[in-house]
Write an enzyme that holds these catalytic residues in place. Structure first.
Site, short mmCIF file in Angstrom:
data_model
loop_
_atom_site.label_atom_id
_atom_site.label_comp_id
_atom_site.label_asym_id
_atom_site.label_seq_id
_atom_site.Cartn_x
_atom_site.Cartn_y
_atom_site.Cartn_z
N GLU A 117 0.86 -1.20 0.00
CA GLU A 117 0.00 0.00 0.00
C GLU A 117 0.89 1.23 0.00
OE1 GLU A 117 -2.11 -0.01 3.69
OE2 GLU A 117 -3.14 -1.87 3.20
N LYS A 119 2.25 4.57 1.53
CA LYS A 119 2.35 5.13 2.88
C LYS A 119 1.96 6.59 2.79
CE LYS A 119 5.43 5.15 6.86
NZ LYS A 119 5.20 6.52 7.27
N ASP A 121 1.52 10.31 3.90
CA ASP A 121 2.25 11.13 4.85
C ASP A 121 1.31 12.13 5.52
OD1 ASP A 121 4.42 11.85 6.27
OD2 ASP A 121 5.36 13.05 4.69
N TYR A 228 -6.88 2.07 6.45
CA TYR A 228 -6.13 0.89 6.01
C TYR A 228 -6.14 -0.23 7.03
CZ TYR A 228 -2.83 3.91 8.50
OH TYR A 228 -2.24 4.75 9.40
N LYS A 321 10.86 2.99 2.80
CA LYS A 321 10.88 4.45 2.68
C LYS A 321 11.55 4.86 1.36
CE LYS A 321 9.70 6.89 5.97
NZ LYS A 321 10.05 7.09 7.31
N CYS A 418 9.62 48.06 -5.47
CA CYS A 418 8.75 47.07 -6.08
C CYS A 418 9.15 46.85 -7.55
CB CYS A 418 7.31 47.56 -6.00
SG CYS A 418 6.16 46.55 -6.94
N CYS A 421 6.05 48.47 -9.77
CA CYS A 421 5.70 49.90 -9.82
C CYS A 421 6.79 50.80 -9.24
CB CYS A 421 4.39 50.14 -9.08
SG CYS A 421 4.55 49.91 -7.31
N CYS A 436 4.83 45.93 -0.94
CA CYS A 436 4.69 47.10 -1.79
C CYS A 436 3.47 47.86 -1.26
CB CYS A 436 4.46 46.68 -3.25
SG CYS A 436 3.90 48.07 -4.25
N CYS A 441 -0.64 49.30 -7.54
CA CYS A 441 0.49 48.63 -8.20
C CYS A 441 -0.05 47.60 -9.18
CB CYS A 441 1.35 47.97 -7.13
SG CYS A 441 2.51 46.77 -7.77
S1 IVH Z 1 -0.33 0.43 8.86
C1 IVH Z 1 0.36 -1.57 12.83
N1 IVH Z 1 -0.63 1.53 6.49
O1 IVH Z 1 2.67 5.33 8.98
C2 IVH Z 1 0.47 -0.95 11.50
N2 IVH Z 1 0.29 2.83 8.23
O2 IVH Z 1 5.31 5.13 10.24
C3 IVH Z 1 -0.15 0.35 11.51
N3 IVH Z 1 0.77 5.14 7.59
O3 IVH Z 1 1.58 5.17 12.32
C4 IVH Z 1 0.10 1.17 10.37
N4 IVH Z 1 0.07 4.98 5.50
O4 IVH Z 1 0.20 6.60 10.65
C5 IVH Z 1 -0.22 1.69 7.75
N5 IVH Z 1 -1.00 2.38 4.37
C6 IVH Z 1 -0.59 2.55 5.62
C7 IVH Z 1 -0.09 3.78 6.09
C8 IVH Z 1 0.35 3.87 7.41
C9 IVH Z 1 0.59 5.79 6.44
C10 IVH Z 1 1.35 5.73 8.81
C11 IVH Z 1 0.65 5.39 10.09
C12 IVH Z 1 1.71 4.80 10.98
C13 IVH Z 1 2.95 5.36 10.37
C14 IVH Z 1 4.15 4.53 10.73
#
Ligand code: IVH
Length: 716
Positions: A117, A119, A121, A228, A321, A418, A421, A436, A441
């Site tokens: 999946e 991740k 942010d 998720y 990562k 500026c 102007c 400005c 302007c």
């Molecule tokens: S699973 C026990 N799935 O990443 C497993 N986490 O660095 C729980 N996060 O605390 C997390 N996308 O806030 C999972 N597709 C995803 C995610 C995800 C973002 C975050 C989540 C977690 C953090 C860990």
């Protein structure tokens, strides 16, 4: 309940169903069936129905996402099961080690698969549903206890207030709340204009937003969410679904109408997993949100049980990562941009460089201070990074590559005037941003027009930057009111240069597709001209608060404009509101109040408003004012403290009632407190009130205060 006219009830129920359906199409399936405008029309119809028949309002109606009250602070709650974190892997070697570890732990004979999946942010969130209704939203906190942010979660349109059929009992789903990149850019742009500190990345912006005590403010930020995980797949014994795999869980969550990020894949073996990680490392920037990796999870739930968890993270998952996306290039020069409020912000112009699948030519520099702090000099080789923002940033100059002595790049000197102007720039004490000061302007005018015409203000879609440039350069538009005097003969045949983004086919050996921006001449045809005129005409009827927002008063964002329009429902009243009256509005502090006064004290601005009025733009109405409870403001300027327990309503409801009447609820008693409301078992706040001689109200007296006023429904 009596007196409910059933056709209205039927219609409101139908509308609620329709709205939820289209929200789901949009947020869960990413496949809308109607336009934003059609969706808004449905919502408006429901709002109007519910205004006329308040007895039809259900707590989980899509109109009730915003509670409208500011909280004093968040309560905390313990998670049913701790919210664990994820172990990380930073390269393919570490990922392989993870895979080998699992294979050994599960034994050679066991076959299992993975789910990969994205991740997301953002910040993690736990949502509790009870019999299909959203009951609670809690942040991760320290993993054991988090903050209860239900009111804020309710404002997120992707999160269903009611699940689709079949979801019974009490269970928890977990996921991520995030700020889409486009919203992140918009929020930071607004903050830059207002001279406020910028959010460093979308995650910080999302986290900051979720911790805001005012759900109405949170609603303006358009957060997104993905789920998720289902922590307790149904506590009820009635119909426990027996999910065997994570993939089935995700399918079920989606079937209930919960937003599941659609790019997840089942990977049968390690090679497929690797392909996913590699592909997303390349494509991550094609997504409308920030992602910092791929989460890899064992798909079979029974295998997960056997693998177990450490105290920090499950052994059955890891995050791959993405490597940081950085590149080195030359800083050709530093330009400055002038915003609509006159804010002058520096922009780095770079020698084009490939970064994360895109060619980068600009980078943000925020303000003079940042350039000085990092000692960035035009001519330097610089390290650029693509983080959360669409626009990359400069991490640092590569000082070792700087020629020494006289030929070396000179420190940057911020312009004194500026660029548009040539007015002398000013920087008020304590502010980071140069401005400005010239209200006419040309650069400011172009930005003001852009803001005025934007979707969230007067909503004139056809009026883009190139056309604005042309209209202002030819002197056809010298202020926003001039837009209402444009006509077909003037617009038809107008030639202007528009920037067009085009895909360049792969040329080099690596076969990378790039984009180029080309300037192309366009001619305004009669049809486009007429369509723009129609939009300008239609803009006259937008809600009054949008007009207030469109004026571009410093520090007045959408939320501020809504608060001002609720308190001063006509332009006449707003123009004449004094500082005290402005400051007594909830959500309007001294800075905003002063900015509003400053704006209307300027004769040019008053003339502009007169011209907008003459053109027929909505200037608000008293009738609307009388109909809105928010305008009985008899607690305006008053500060109340609540202590003890009220029997007839919750603390939140009491705070809400006070806020609607213009009062402020604060946490502690001081000489400035107007009333202390004492419920059952009051705390030390009551003693303090007596000590200071502050009027205290018992519950009946408090009810009279708010009830009497609400019934009156008049303006004082
Ligand atoms: S699973 C026990 N799935 O990443 C497993 N986490 O660095 C729980 N996060 O605390 C997390 N996308 O806030 C999972 N597709 C995803 C995610 C995800 C973002 C975050 C989540 C977690 C953090 C860990």
């Amino acid at each position: 309940m009596t007196g409910i006219v059933s056709p209205w009830r039927d219609r409101s129920e139908a509308l609620r169903g329709l709205i939820r359906y289209h929200e789901e199409r949009y947020y869960v399936y990413d496949d809308p069936e109607i336009s934003d405008a059609e969706f808004d029309a449905l919502l408006e119809e429901l709002k109007a129905l519910e205004r006329a028949h308040p007895e039809l309002v259900a707590p989980d109606s899509p109109t009730q996402r915003v509670g409208g009250r500011a909280l004093e602070g968040f309560e905390t709650a313990e998670h049913a099961l701790p919210m664990l974190s994820l172990d990380n892997t930073y390269d393919e070697r570490e990922l392989r080690a993870f895979h080998e570890r699992l294979r050994r732990a599960l034994g050679a004979g066991e076959s299992y698969t993975y789910v990969a999946e994205l991740k997301i942010d953002g910040l993690s969130i736990a949502l509790t549903y009870e019999d299909g209704r959203l009951a609670r939203g809690v942040t991760r906190g320290d993993g054991v206890r988090g903050e209860v942010v239900t009111a804020n979660v309710r404002t997120i349109r992707a999160v269903p207030l009611v699940l689709r059929d079949g979801a019974r009992g009490r269970f928890e789903v977990r996921g991520e709340v995030y700020l889409p990149l486009s919203e992140f850019a918009r929020v930071n742009e607004e903050r830059a204009e207002a001279g406020e500190p910028l959010f460093a990345n979308p995650r910080n912006a999302a986290a900051g937003t979720m911790r805001n005590l005012d759900p109405a403010m949170v609603a303006t930020r358009r957060l997104g969410a993905f789920v998720y995980q289902a922590v307790k797949p149904l506590a009820s014994a009635n119909d426990p679904p027996v999910w065997r795999t994570h993939a089935e869980t995700l399918e079920q969550l989606k079937a209930w109408g919960l937003p599941v990020e659609p790019h997840w894949r089942v990977c049968a073996d390690f090679d497929e997993l690797l392909d996913q990680c590699r592909a997303w490392s390349e494509q991550r920037h094609s997504l409308p949100f920030e992602t910092d990796g791929v989460v890899i999870k064992v798909n079979e739930l029974d295998a997960r049980v056997r693998l177990g968890a450490t105290s920090k993270f499950p052994r059955w998952a890891t995050a791959f990562k993405f490597p940081a996306q950085q590149a080195t290039t030359k800083l050709i020069r530093i330009d400055v941009n002038v915003g609509r409020t006159g804010a002058v912000t520096p922009v780095a112009v770079l020698e084009p460089v490939g970064l994360g699948g895109a060619t980068v030519t600009f980078a943000t520099l925020h303000n003079e201070e940042e350039i000085k702090r990092k000692d960035i000099r035009p001519g330097d080789m610089v390290l650029v990074e693509r983080g959360g923002d669409v626009i990359p940033k400069i991490v640092k100059p590569i000082v070792s590559m700087r020629p020494a002595g006289a030929e070396g790049p000179k420190p940057y000197v911020f312009p004194a005037v500026c660029p548009s102007c040539e007015s002398r720039l000013v920087r008020p004490d304590g502010e980071a941003v140069w401005r400005c000061p010239n209200a006419s302007c040309p650069a400011r005018l172009r930005r003001s027009l852009g803001h005025f015409a934007s979707r969230r203000a007067m909503h004139m879609d056809g009026l883009g930057p190139s056309l604005i440039e042309k209209l202002t350069a030819d002197g056809l538009v010298t202020n926003v009111a001039d837009l209402y005097h444009l006509d077909l003969p003037t617009l038809t045949g107008l030639r202007f240069v528009a920037a067009v983004r085009r895909k360049v086919p792969p040329t080099g050996p690596d076969g990378e597709v790039t984009w180029e921006i080309r300037q192309e001449e366009r001619r305004f045809g009669e049809k486009s001209a007429q369509s723009l005129l129609d939009q300008i005409e239609r803009s006259k009827t937008v809600d009054f608060w949008r007009v207030v927002y469109a004026l571009g008063i410093r520090h007045v964002g959408e939320r501020g404009a809504q608060a001002l329009a609720a308190a001063f429902p006509t332009m006449e009243r707003l123009i004449h509101a004094d500082l005290d009256a402005l400051q007594s509005v909830v959500d309007v502090g001294p800075v905003v109040a002063a900015a509003v006064r400053e704006f209307f004290d300027e004769p040019h601005n008053r003339q502009l408003v007169d011209r907008l009025r003459d053109a027929g733009v909505n200037m608000g109405s008293e009738a609307q004012a009388a109909a809105s409870p928010a305008t009985s403001r008899s607690l305006a300027g008053k500060t109340l403290v609540l202590t003890g327990t009220l029997t007839s309503m919750s603390r939140d409801e009491a705070a809400h009632a006070i806020a609607r009447l213009g009062g402020k609820v604060v946490g502690s008693v001081s000489r400035k407190t107007t009333f202390v409301v004492a419920g059952e078992a009051p705390g030390s706040k009551l003693d303090k009130a007596r000590e200071l001689g502050i009027t205290t109200l018992d519950e009946p007296a408090f009810l009279e205060l708010i009830g009497g006023i609400e019934e009156e429904g008049s303006l004082r």
